[in-house]
Design a protein around this motif. Structure first.
Motif, PDB file in Angstrom:
ATOM      1  N   TYR A  31      41.689  30.301  52.976  1.00 12.01           N
ATOM      2  CA  TYR A  31      43.033  29.777  52.816  1.00 12.01           C
ATOM      3  C   TYR A  31      44.035  30.595  53.619  1.00 12.01           C
ATOM      4  CZ  TYR A  31      41.585  27.023  48.683  1.00 12.01           C
ATOM      5  OH  TYR A  31      40.989  26.133  47.825  1.00 12.01           O
ATOM      6  N   TYR A  48      50.363  25.053  54.261  1.00 16.87           N
ATOM      7  CA  TYR A  48      49.201  25.869  53.990  1.00 16.87           C
ATOM      8  C   TYR A  48      47.945  25.165  54.501  1.00 16.87           C
ATOM      9  CZ  TYR A  48      48.404  22.836  49.913  1.00 16.87           C
ATOM     10  OH  TYR A  48      48.192  21.758  49.091  1.00 16.87           O
ATOM     11  N   VAL A  97      41.836  30.610  45.081  1.00 21.75           N
ATOM     12  CA  VAL A  97      42.292  31.052  43.773  1.00 21.75           C
ATOM     13  C   VAL A  97      42.203  32.571  43.652  1.00 21.75           C
ATOM     14  CG1 VAL A  97      42.291  30.456  41.327  1.00 21.75           C
ATOM     15  CG2 VAL A  97      41.129  28.969  42.962  1.00 21.75           C
ATOM     16  N   ASN A  98      42.665  33.258  44.665  1.00 21.10           N
ATOM     17  CA  ASN A  98      42.560  34.704  44.655  1.00 21.10           C
ATOM     18  C   ASN A  98      43.834  35.322  45.218  1.00 21.10           C
ATOM     19  OD1 ASN A  98      41.316  37.236  44.356  1.00 21.10           O
ATOM     20  ND2 ASN A  98      39.331  36.352  44.878  1.00 21.10           N
ATOM     21  N   GLU A  99      43.897  36.653  45.193  1.00 24.28           N
ATOM     22  CA  GLU A  99      45.067  37.366  45.678  1.00 24.28           C
ATOM     23  C   GLU A  99      45.374  36.989  47.112  1.00 24.28           C
ATOM     24  OE1 GLU A  99      44.604  41.574  45.604  1.00 24.28           O
ATOM     25  OE2 GLU A  99      46.434  41.968  46.743  1.00 24.28           O
ATOM     26  N   GLN A 100      46.663  36.764  47.387  1.00 24.70           N
ATOM     27  CA  GLN A 100      47.091  36.498  48.751  1.00 24.70           C
ATOM     28  C   GLN A 100      47.478  37.806  49.419  1.00 24.70           C
ATOM     29  OE1 GLN A 100      49.968  33.343  49.184  1.00 24.70           O
ATOM     30  NE2 GLN A 100      48.880  31.981  47.791  1.00 24.70           N
TER      31      GLN A 100
ATOM     32  N   ARG B  34      51.281  37.851  38.815  1.00 22.01           N
ATOM     33  CA  ARG B  34      51.132  39.075  39.614  1.00 22.01           C
ATOM     34  C   ARG B  34      52.491  39.699  39.840  1.00 22.01           C
ATOM     35  NH1 ARG B  34      46.370  40.191  42.404  1.00 22.01           N
ATOM     36  NH2 ARG B  34      44.936  38.433  42.514  1.00 22.01           N
ATOM     37  N   TYR B  36      54.218  42.005  42.723  1.00 23.94           N
ATOM     38  CA  TYR B  36      54.071  42.495  44.092  1.00 23.94           C
ATOM     39  C   TYR B  36      55.166  43.517  44.371  1.00 23.94           C
ATOM     40  CZ  TYR B  36      50.800  38.840  45.734  1.00 23.94           C
ATOM     41  OH  TYR B  36      49.706  38.028  45.944  1.00 23.94           O
ATOM     42  N   SER B  46      50.158  43.379  46.385  1.00 22.82           N
ATOM     43  CA  SER B  46      49.911  43.197  44.956  1.00 22.82           C
ATOM     44  C   SER B  46      49.788  44.538  44.235  1.00 22.82           C
ATOM     45  CB  SER B  46      48.629  42.381  44.753  1.00 22.82           C
ATOM     46  OG  SER B  46      48.354  42.224  43.391  1.00 22.82           O
ATOM     47  N   ARG B  93      51.035  31.944  38.994  1.00 19.34           N
ATOM     48  CA  ARG B  93      50.151  30.889  39.496  1.00 19.34           C
ATOM     49  C   ARG B  93      49.966  29.833  38.414  1.00 19.34           C
ATOM     50  NH1 ARG B  93      46.327  30.280  43.408  1.00 19.34           N
ATOM     51  NH2 ARG B  93      46.388  32.472  44.036  1.00 19.34           N
ATOM     52  N   ASN B  98      47.142  24.654  41.852  1.00 19.69           N
ATOM     53  CA  ASN B  98      46.823  25.996  42.339  1.00 19.69           C
ATOM     54  C   ASN B  98      47.945  26.603  43.172  1.00 19.69           C
ATOM     55  OD1 ASN B  98      45.090  28.177  42.500  1.00 19.69           O
ATOM     56  ND2 ASN B  98      44.244  27.516  44.445  1.00 19.69           N
ATOM     57  N   LEU B 100      51.660  28.789  43.794  1.00 17.96           N
ATOM     58  CA  LEU B 100      52.370  29.962  43.325  1.00 17.96           C
ATOM     59  C   LEU B 100      53.864  29.676  43.257  1.00 17.96           C
ATOM     60  CD1 LEU B 100      50.709  32.791  45.456  1.00 17.96           C
ATOM     61  CD2 LEU B 100      50.072  31.997  43.180  1.00 17.96           C
TER      62      LEU B 100
END
Lengths: 111, 112
Positions: A31, A48, A97-100, B34, B36, B46, B93, B98, B100
């Motif tokens: 992604y 995106y 579905v994870n940290e950007q 999260r 940041y 993060s 999120r 999905n 943010l």
């Protein structure tokens, strides 16, 4: 690993000019994202991509186009720049579905 | 509409003091939150992630809390250092789509 890199770091355009911002990542992330950050506001998603050859519109897509011809690169284009597009642009990449992970940003001024 | 509100907008504290930053959200359905840290002229990095079942999580001098019932989170910084001067951004999120939602950030300045 360089992580996420962006070029250029700074750019000044005149109204009506075009330009392309380049984002590259070496983490093999599927992604990739383009955001803009304006004073006092949260980052807003422009476009995106969930994989090579696919792109989708985000929250504020008007006036921008993107392309993801290679997995590691995500290009953001401004066809006819306007003063309202003066902003700091951030690219990010992630696994699903994870940290950007964010790049260092490109500061764009449109006169 | 999904929203994330942070307070205060800016904060000045003396080196060595503690501070707490607040984040209220209306994002639904909730997936995770999260915090940041964004240094001037850099991209966000993060600090910590909170899921629905977690109430508190620490990362060194940073401690995040989450109250999923009231939809509030806080970031507590202990014994602040000059290098803590930055913007702190709360990001939530959603499971739906999905996507943010970013808060506007709290700009923290630590003075000697």
């Amino acid at each position: 690993n360089a992580g996420v890199t962006q070029t250029p770091k700074f750019r000044v355009l005149k109204t009506g000019q075009s330009m392309t911002l380049l984002c590259a990542q070496d983490m093999n992330h599927e992604y990739m994202y383009w955001y803009r950050q304006d004073p006092g506001m949260g980052l807003r998603l422009i476009h995106y991509s969930v994989g090579e050859g696919t792109t989708a519109k985000g929250e504020v897509p008007d006036g921008y186009n993107v392309s993801r011809l290679k997995k590691q690169n995500f290009l953001l284009g401004l066809e006819s720049a306007a003063p309202s597009q003066t902003s700091v642009y951030f690219c990010a990449s992630s696994r699903p579905v994870n940290e950007q992970f964010f790049g260092p940003g490109t500061r764009l001024t449109v006169l | 509409k999904n929203q994330v509100e942070q307070s205060p907008q800016s904060l000045i504290i003396l080196e060595g003091k503690n501070c707490t930053l607040q984040c209220n959200y209306t994002v639904s359905p909730f997936s995770n939150l999260r915090w940041y840290k964004q240094d001037t002229g850099r991209g966000p990095v993060s600090l910590t992630i909170m899921t629905f079942s977690e109430n508190t999580k620490s990362n060194g001098r940073y401690t995040a809390t989450l109250d999923a019932d009231t939809k509030q989170s806080s970031l507590h910084i202990t014994a602040s250092q000059l290098s803590d001067s930055a913007s702190y951004i709360c990001v939530v999120r959603s499971n739906a789509g999905n996507m943010l939602t970013f808060g506007g950030g709290t700009r923290l300045m630590v003075k000697p």
